[in-house]
Scaffold this motif. Structure first.
Motif, PDB file in Angstrom:
ATOM      1  N   ILE A 168      15.505  -7.746   6.200  1.00 47.00           N
ATOM      2  CA  ILE A 168      14.225  -7.738   5.463  1.00 47.00           C
ATOM      3  C   ILE A 168      13.317  -6.645   6.015  1.00 47.00           C
ATOM      4  O   ILE A 168      12.590  -5.988   5.286  1.00 47.00           O
ATOM      5  CB  ILE A 168      13.557  -9.129   5.539  1.00 47.00           C
ATOM      6  CG1 ILE A 168      14.418 -10.136   4.770  1.00 47.00           C
ATOM      7  CG2 ILE A 168      12.139  -9.097   4.979  1.00 47.00           C
ATOM      8  CD1 ILE A 168      13.922 -11.551   4.845  1.00 47.00           C
ATOM      9  N   GLU A 169      13.379  -6.457   7.330  1.00 52.36           N
ATOM     10  CA  GLU A 169      12.613  -5.374   7.966  1.00 52.36           C
ATOM     11  C   GLU A 169      13.596  -4.604   8.837  1.00 52.36           C
ATOM     12  O   GLU A 169      14.226  -5.193   9.717  1.00 52.36           O
ATOM     13  CB  GLU A 169      11.502  -5.981   8.840  1.00 52.36           C
ATOM     14  CG  GLU A 169      10.667  -4.957   9.550  1.00 52.36           C
ATOM     15  CD  GLU A 169       9.627  -5.612  10.479  1.00 52.36           C
ATOM     16  OE1 GLU A 169       8.698  -4.911  10.891  1.00 52.36           O
ATOM     17  OE2 GLU A 169       9.754  -6.799  10.792  1.00 52.36           O
ATOM     18  N   VAL A 170      13.733  -3.323   8.580  1.00 49.01           N
ATOM     19  CA  VAL A 170      14.734  -2.549   9.314  1.00 49.01           C
ATOM     20  C   VAL A 170      14.072  -1.771  10.445  1.00 49.01           C
ATOM     21  O   VAL A 170      13.296  -0.845  10.219  1.00 49.01           O
ATOM     22  CB  VAL A 170      15.484  -1.580   8.367  1.00 49.01           C
ATOM     23  CG1 VAL A 170      16.583  -0.840   9.123  1.00 49.01           C
ATOM     24  CG2 VAL A 170      16.080  -2.354   7.200  1.00 49.01           C
ATOM     25  N   SER A 199      -0.714   2.980   0.930  1.00 51.75           N
ATOM     26  CA  SER A 199      -0.341   2.716  -0.455  1.00 51.75           C
ATOM     27  C   SER A 199       0.926   3.462  -0.859  1.00 51.75           C
ATOM     28  O   SER A 199       0.998   4.686  -0.713  1.00 51.75           O
ATOM     29  CB  SER A 199      -1.492   3.212  -1.326  1.00 51.75           C
ATOM     30  OG  SER A 199      -1.782   2.286  -2.268  1.00 51.75           O
ATOM     31  N   GLY A 200       1.899   2.717  -1.337  1.00 55.31           N
ATOM     32  CA  GLY A 200       3.084   3.336  -1.920  1.00 55.31           C
ATOM     33  C   GLY A 200       4.043   3.994  -0.937  1.00 55.31           C
ATOM     34  O   GLY A 200       5.086   4.508  -1.343  1.00 55.31           O
ATOM     35  N   ALA A 201       3.745   3.981   0.374  1.00 57.75           N
ATOM     36  CA  ALA A 201       4.644   4.635   1.334  1.00 57.75           C
ATOM     37  C   ALA A 201       5.899   3.781   1.517  1.00 57.75           C
ATOM     38  O   ALA A 201       5.782   2.552   1.592  1.00 57.75           O
ATOM     39  CB  ALA A 201       3.932   4.816   2.662  1.00 57.75           C
ATOM     40  N   PRO A 202       7.069   4.415   1.602  1.00 55.79           N
ATOM     41  CA  PRO A 202       8.295   3.616   1.755  1.00 55.79           C
ATOM     42  C   PRO A 202       8.244   2.734   3.001  1.00 55.79           C
ATOM     43  O   PRO A 202       8.726   1.598   2.987  1.00 55.79           O
ATOM     44  CB  PRO A 202       9.417   4.661   1.865  1.00 55.79           C
ATOM     45  CG  PRO A 202       8.812   5.990   1.660  1.00 55.79           C
ATOM     46  CD  PRO A 202       7.335   5.867   1.529  1.00 55.79           C
ATOM     47  N   GLU A 203       7.620   3.237   4.092  1.00 57.28           N
ATOM     48  CA  GLU A 203       7.569   2.433   5.320  1.00 57.28           C
ATOM     49  C   GLU A 203       6.585   1.260   5.222  1.00 57.28           C
ATOM     50  O   GLU A 203       6.478   0.444   6.119  1.00 57.28           O
ATOM     51  CB  GLU A 203       7.264   3.323   6.537  1.00 57.28           C
ATOM     52  CG  GLU A 203       5.969   4.110   6.504  1.00 57.28           C
ATOM     53  CD  GLU A 203       6.110   5.470   5.786  1.00 57.28           C
ATOM     54  OE1 GLU A 203       7.028   5.645   4.962  1.00 57.28           O
ATOM     55  OE2 GLU A 203       5.257   6.355   6.044  1.00 57.28           O
ATOM     56  N   GLN A 242       4.123  -3.589   1.031  1.00 55.94           N
ATOM     57  CA  GLN A 242       2.956  -4.389   1.443  1.00 55.94           C
ATOM     58  C   GLN A 242       1.675  -3.649   1.048  1.00 55.94           C
ATOM     59  O   GLN A 242       1.607  -2.415   1.151  1.00 55.94           O
ATOM     60  CB  GLN A 242       2.928  -4.572   2.960  1.00 55.94           C
ATOM     61  CG  GLN A 242       4.131  -5.299   3.522  1.00 55.94           C
ATOM     62  CD  GLN A 242       4.190  -5.137   5.038  1.00 55.94           C
ATOM     63  OE1 GLN A 242       3.815  -6.033   5.761  1.00 55.94           O
ATOM     64  NE2 GLN A 242       4.649  -3.995   5.505  1.00 55.94           N
ATOM     65  N   VAL A 243       0.674  -4.392   0.645  1.00 56.63           N
ATOM     66  CA  VAL A 243      -0.602  -3.814   0.232  1.00 56.63           C
ATOM     67  C   VAL A 243      -1.724  -4.317   1.144  1.00 56.63           C
ATOM     68  O   VAL A 243      -2.454  -3.545   1.759  1.00 56.63           O
ATOM     69  CB  VAL A 243      -0.903  -4.171  -1.247  1.00 56.63           C
ATOM     70  CG1 VAL A 243      -2.298  -3.697  -1.645  1.00 56.63           C
ATOM     71  CG2 VAL A 243       0.163  -3.568  -2.163  1.00 56.63           C
TER      72      VAL A 243
END
Ligand SMILES: *Cc1c(COP(=O)(O)O)cnc(C)c1O
Length: 420
Positions: free
Chosen positions: A43-45, A61-65, A69-70
């Motif tokens: 779930i979290e790498v 916002s919108g970052a893959p890392e 989550q917002v």
């Protein structure tokens, strides 16, 4: 009541809840402690073996890392991880809350019952439901059903079946149901009395009620309410699941068939109500889940030894008047325990001859602390009457920890000698 393995044969629940997890590639199912250690894999790498502690409330916002989550009230990755483990352990979908009672209130807010059966048990749950009821100034207060009324309803509604157990639906706006919510606590507090969950599942099916079981005392290892027809299982995470008396939390675990109509609604409402666990609590809970089965098996096994020792004191006439534990043939739920319990409860109660014996016993303990709450690694003894005057003033509730049984017996023995 089997006291041996207690492994959880639920196939591979992570496949249902987390299709993206690398565990969905496993060619074999995993159980028990393996789920507790790996139910959140993928779930979290990160390169960490232990889950990292994240305190951030907001994310780029919108970052893959950012993992989608917002803002952490709505969703955060540690909560996703712990809910994956909790859900897998009970066999449903977990929605966590800031305390056991906030989980209770969340379910009631969601179902908006007009008629409820609330079984005997933890006084805090009754208080939460009553408070909710008092706040319903529009549409009238909640109607509380008695056990007698439930029996009447059971016969009356014999030929009706609103639902089968897994296909419960919320009532439509105009629909009047004879009963909306059945709230059971089994085993209950502090007598470890059990409820025949399957009988209530049948009543739920006949009336259309939602069947919720507070399974805190047995933990997911001791009892499987979904196998007996429950729609929702509630646990005070504060107790066995966290297990170290260092966090407050609660969880509603929803039967997987109700995901669209109940889990989604609970998640949406939680984001608005805001009763989420804090970051540190969520992280501590995830860490505690890794040792959940190890702790519980040990606690339950030790509790059985202490119960036998107390029962022997009773037989020998050494101040013990009654021991309330379903492993004993004298307990009213002894036969129900054979049907419902996979492990003997590690919380139970016993009675001495008088109030003063009970309070002096509790005061004389050296290793065990006199304190309320249950489920932690340290053994606690609680004189319940100070919080709940419906119980005998000679009653003591015991929550067995992970200490050596022999040492606990010696502490109990010396305290019993001093009980006056
Ligand atoms: C402790 C407890 C609760 C309430 O949990 P909190 O985290 O204290 O709000 C509910 N039910 C049972 C059986 C409990 O023992």
């Amino acid at each position: 009541m089997s006291s041996t393995n207690g492994s959880m044969n639920d196939g591979s629940p992570w496949k249902v809840h987390h299709p993206s997890s690398k565990l969905s590639m496993l060619p074999f199912p995993i159980y028990g402690s393996t789920i507790e250690c790996h139910g959140d894999d993928g779930i979290e790498v990160t390169g960490d073996i232990a889950p990292p502690l994240h305190l951030s409330t907001t994310f780029i916002s919108g970052a893959p890392e950012s993992y989608g989550q917002v803002y952490s009230r709505m969703d955060n990755v540690t909560r996703r991880r712990v809910e994956a483990v909790l859900g897998a352990v009970e066999g449903g979908q977990a929605v966590t809350y800031s305390s056991g009672l906030s989980a209770v209130t969340a379910l009631i807010n969601c179902i908006k019952p007009r008629r409820i059966y609330l079984d005997a048990g933890y006084h805090g749950v009754k208080d939460a439901v009553k408070l909710w009821s008092e706040r319903q100034n529009v549409g009238g207060k909640l109607e509380f059903f008695t056990w007698e009324q439930c029996k009447q309803l059971y016969d009356q509604e014999k030929n009706k079946s609103h639902t089968n157990h897994s296909l419960w639906r919320p009532a439509d706006a105009e629909e009047e149901r004879t009963l909306d919510l059945i709230w059971l606590e089994s085993p209950n507090n502090p007598y470890t009395t059990l409820v025949d969950i399957e009988w209530f599942a049948e009543l739920a099916a006949r009336t259309g009620a939602c069947l919720a079981v507070d399974s805190t005392l047995s933990s997911p290892l001791g009892q499987r309410p979904f196998e007996h027809g429950a729609h929702v299982v509630m646990h005070a995470l504060t107790k066995y699941l966290s297990g170290h008396s260092d966090l407050l939390g609660g969880v509603l675990i929803v039967h997987p068939s109700l995901s669209d109509i109940l889990t989604c609604k609970l998640l949406a409402e939680r984001s608005i109500d805001g009763a989420v666990m804090g970051s540190l609590e969520t992280w501590l809970l995830l860490r505690s889940m890794r040792t959940f089965s190890l702790r519980i098996r040990r606690q339950c096994q030790t509790a059985s030894i202490i119960v036998q020792w107390l029962e022997q004191q009773r037989v020998d006439g050494h101040k013990v008047k009654k021991v309330h534990h379903p492993s004993l043939e004298s307990h009213p739920s002894h036969s129900l325990a054979a049907r419902y319990l996979r492990l003997p409860p590690a919380t139970f109660s016993f009675e001495l001859e008088s109030e003063s014996q009970a309070t002096s016993f509790a005061r004389s303990l050296i290793l065990c602390a006199q304190a309320t709450s249950l489920g932690g690694v340290e053994t606690l003894v609680d004189w319940r009457y100070q919080y709940d005057t419906s119980v005998s003033p000679a009653l003591l509730r015991v929550s067995i920890g992970v200490e050596e049984a022999e040492d606990l017996i010696q502490d109990f023995e010396q305290a019993l000698k001093q009980a006056k």
